[in-house]
Design a protein around this motif. Structure first.
Motif, PDB file in Angstrom:
ATOM      1  N   SER A  83       2.173 -14.149   1.548  1.00 25.66           N
ATOM      2  CA  SER A  83       0.924 -14.137   2.297  1.00 25.66           C
ATOM      3  C   SER A  83      -0.152 -14.934   1.572  1.00 25.66           C
ATOM      4  O   SER A  83      -0.531 -14.581   0.454  1.00 25.66           O
ATOM      5  N   PRO A  84      -0.678 -15.984   2.226  1.00 26.66           N
ATOM      6  CA  PRO A  84      -1.745 -16.746   1.586  1.00 26.66           C
ATOM      7  C   PRO A  84      -3.021 -15.932   1.413  1.00 26.66           C
ATOM      8  O   PRO A  84      -3.818 -16.210   0.527  1.00 26.66           O
ATOM      9  N   LEU A  85      -3.212 -14.922   2.248  1.00 25.18           N
ATOM     10  CA  LEU A  85      -4.422 -14.095   2.192  1.00 25.18           C
ATOM     11  C   LEU A  85      -4.087 -12.659   1.795  1.00 25.18           C
ATOM     12  O   LEU A  85      -4.658 -11.704   2.312  1.00 25.18           O
ATOM     13  N   LEU A  86      -3.160 -12.506   0.866  1.00 19.13           N
ATOM     14  CA  LEU A  86      -2.713 -11.180   0.438  1.00 19.13           C
ATOM     15  C   LEU A  86      -3.879 -10.294   0.033  1.00 19.13           C
ATOM     16  O   LEU A  86      -4.003  -9.160   0.506  1.00 19.13           O
ATOM     17  N   PHE A  87      -4.752 -10.814  -0.818  1.00 16.59           N
ATOM     18  CA  PHE A  87      -5.886 -10.029  -1.310  1.00 16.59           C
ATOM     19  C   PHE A  87      -7.019  -9.998  -0.292  1.00 16.59           C
ATOM     20  O   PHE A  87      -7.630  -8.956  -0.056  1.00 16.59           O
ATOM     21  N   GLU A  88      -7.304 -11.145   0.328  1.00 20.75           N
ATOM     22  CA  GLU A  88      -8.421 -11.242   1.262  1.00 20.75           C
ATOM     23  C   GLU A  88      -8.230 -10.348   2.484  1.00 20.75           C
ATOM     24  O   GLU A  88      -9.193  -9.818   3.031  1.00 20.75           O
ATOM     25  N   SER A  89      -6.976 -10.188   2.933  1.00 20.43           N
ATOM     26  CA  SER A  89      -6.692  -9.408   4.142  1.00 20.43           C
ATOM     27  C   SER A  89      -6.427  -7.935   3.861  1.00 20.43           C
ATOM     28  O   SER A  89      -6.255  -7.152   4.790  1.00 20.43           O
ATOM     29  N   GLY A  90      -6.354  -7.565   2.589  1.00 24.21           N
ATOM     30  CA  GLY A  90      -6.024  -6.183   2.246  1.00 24.21           C
ATOM     31  C   GLY A  90      -4.537  -5.895   2.254  1.00 24.21           C
ATOM     32  O   GLY A  90      -4.115  -4.751   2.062  1.00 24.21           O
ATOM     33  N   GLN A  91      -3.706  -6.926   2.466  1.00 24.92           N
ATOM     34  CA  GLN A  91      -2.259  -6.717   2.488  1.00 24.92           C
ATOM     35  C   GLN A  91      -1.719  -6.331   1.110  1.00 24.92           C
ATOM     36  O   GLN A  91      -0.607  -5.816   1.012  1.00 24.92           O
ATOM     37  N   ASP A  92      -2.501  -6.549   0.060  1.00 25.80           N
ATOM     38  CA  ASP A  92      -2.058  -6.142  -1.271  1.00 25.80           C
ATOM     39  C   ASP A  92      -1.860  -4.624  -1.358  1.00 25.80           C
ATOM     40  O   ASP A  92      -1.125  -4.145  -2.227  1.00 25.80           O
ATOM     41  N   ALA A  93      -2.468  -3.867  -0.440  1.00 18.89           N
ATOM     42  CA  ALA A  93      -2.257  -2.416  -0.409  1.00 18.89           C
ATOM     43  C   ALA A  93      -0.830  -2.067   0.004  1.00 18.89           C
ATOM     44  O   ALA A  93      -0.380  -0.936  -0.214  1.00 18.89           O
ATOM     45  N   LEU A  94      -0.108  -3.031   0.586  1.00 19.45           N
ATOM     46  CA  LEU A  94       1.266  -2.797   1.035  1.00 19.45           C
ATOM     47  C   LEU A  94       2.304  -3.074  -0.042  1.00 19.45           C
ATOM     48  O   LEU A  94       3.492  -2.843   0.184  1.00 19.45           O
ATOM     49  N   VAL A  95       1.883  -3.607  -1.199  1.00 20.68           N
ATOM     50  CA  VAL A  95       2.852  -4.063  -2.199  1.00 20.68           C
ATOM     51  C   VAL A  95       2.758  -3.268  -3.492  1.00 20.68           C
ATOM     52  O   VAL A  95       1.739  -2.644  -3.783  1.00 20.68           O
ATOM     53  N   ASP A  96       3.853  -3.327  -4.260  1.00 15.96           N
ATOM     54  CA  ASP A  96       3.910  -2.648  -5.553  1.00 15.96           C
ATOM     55  C   ASP A  96       3.422  -3.543  -6.685  1.00 15.96           C
ATOM     56  O   ASP A  96       2.892  -3.063  -7.679  1.00 15.96           O
TER      57      ASP A  96
END
Length: 196
Positions: free
Chosen positions: A112-125
């Motif tokens: 994801s290019p926007l892993l942190f910006e989109s909040g998707q980092d909450a889905l990862v370990d």
């Protein structure tokens, strides 16, 4: 385990993801999911055309990504509106795909290019940043994407800075060298991820 793989535009995220794939890892690409949720017949495409008008669709009814990109990167409010419509739908579909792939892979990448910006980092370990200097991002993107220098700078401005991304990383791959150098880093991380 789910690894969030991110990096700025032109950093080589897909190349790195393919290298992990050859070692047995599965991956979900947030950009592919983002395209799927705006295909004809999808609710997000209707919302986008209702908001922006028919100028953002092609004659065959598909989304004219270049036209939409020009609008949203010229106006931050329009970009935020678009993200408010698309990001929840992207997140929902990503969660479904990650759950499915986790059943048959030693670990799964969320690219994801926007892993942190989109909040998707909450889905990862763990988060893995593919890093290159900004001048390399610019030259790679201009050579690959048929976009103007101004559009690339607008995209870069919408993403976290290189320094911010690196500060959030659990792991980093330096992708400014040759292909063999990148592969050695992938092999080391693959061994590490399999033992976590």
């Amino acid at each position: 385990m789910i690894i969030g793989l991110t990096g700025g535009i032109g950093s080589g995220k897909s190349t790195v993801a393919h290298a992990f794939e050859t070692l047995g890892a599965s991956w979900v690409d947030a950009d592919i999911v983002a395209r799927e949720i705006v295909e004809p017949g999808e609710p997000a495409l209707k919302a986008i055309t209702d908001y922006f008008g028919d100028g953002v669709t092609k004659t065959d009814g598909t989304l004219d990504r270049a036209a939409l990109r020009a609008l949203v990167f010229a106006d931050p409010a329009k970009r935020l509106w678009l993200e408010s419509v698309t990001h929840p739908k992207i997140r929902e579909r990503i969660i479904e795909q990650l759950a499915h792939l986790s059943q048959c892979s030693p670990y799964v990448l969320l690219v994801s290019p926007l892993l942190f910006e989109s909040g998707q980092d909450a889905l990862v370990d763990r988060s893995l940043v593919v890093d290159v200097p900004t001048h390399i991002q610019l030259s790679r993107t201009l050579a690959r994407d048929n976009v103007s220098t101004e559009q690339v700078h607008a995209i870069l401005a919408a993403q976290l800075s290189r320094e911010q991304r690196l500060a959030k990383a659990d792991d980093v791959i330096d992708n400014s060298g040759d292909h063999a150098y990148m592969l050695r880093q992938v092999e080391c991380l693959n061994s590490y991820y399999r033992t976590c």
